[in-house]
Scaffold this active site. Sequence first.
Site, PDB file in Angstrom:
ATOM      1  N   LEU A  69       0.789  -1.228   0.000  1.00 14.57           N
ATOM      2  CA  LEU A  69       0.000   0.000   0.000  1.00 14.57           C
ATOM      3  C   LEU A  69       0.827   1.288   0.000  1.00 14.57           C
ATOM      4  CD1 LEU A  69      -2.793  -1.099   2.510  1.00 14.57           C
ATOM      5  CD2 LEU A  69      -2.704  -1.460   0.042  1.00 14.57           C
ATOM      6  N   ASP A 121      24.910  -8.672   7.324  1.00 17.38           N
ATOM      7  CA  ASP A 121      25.216  -9.696   6.322  1.00 17.38           C
ATOM      8  C   ASP A 121      26.705  -9.751   5.998  1.00 17.38           C
ATOM      9  OD1 ASP A 121      24.511 -11.697   4.276  1.00 17.38           O
ATOM     10  OD2 ASP A 121      25.157 -10.120   2.891  1.00 17.38           O
TER      11      ASP A 121
END
Length: 167
Positions: free
Chosen positions: A78, A131
């Site tokens: 949205l 990461d």
Amino acid sequence: MAEGDRLTHIDASGAANMVDVAEKADTSRTATAIGSVSMKPETLTMILSGNAKKGDVIATARIAGIMAAKRTHELIPLCHPLALSRVSVEIEPDETLPGLHVKATAKVTGKTGVEMEALTAASVACLTIYDMAKAVDRFMVLSGIQVVEKSGGQSGDWKAPGWAGAA
């Protein structure tokens, strides 16, 4: 219920919908979000020395945050796609944490705000730091991701209590 107390993405029947911004004026809008990654002191030293096996952690995280802000509408249901005019991601070391502080700022001239773009940039920059360094420090902690400053639009300008503007 007051206008500011209702969820704008829920219609009268309770269904989720994209907010209609067609009648809103284009205004300059800016939002800043922050986040932190806590780590072992030796992990921070490795990152700052440029010795991470995957490469330059800070430069990569900065680019990842900028790229993510541009794709926020693809990640968050949205959200309106925005033609961002600026995204910056600043990453500063803090040896007392120890770790890295991230500050992301997004800017647009448009009909809707850029808080989600700033939050996405800060979040993805933190995730990228994790990461790239997880091989040496699996217990890093991402924290404090929040919007700290916003300007423009119908709700006006505001800063989070205590926010001075530093990363």
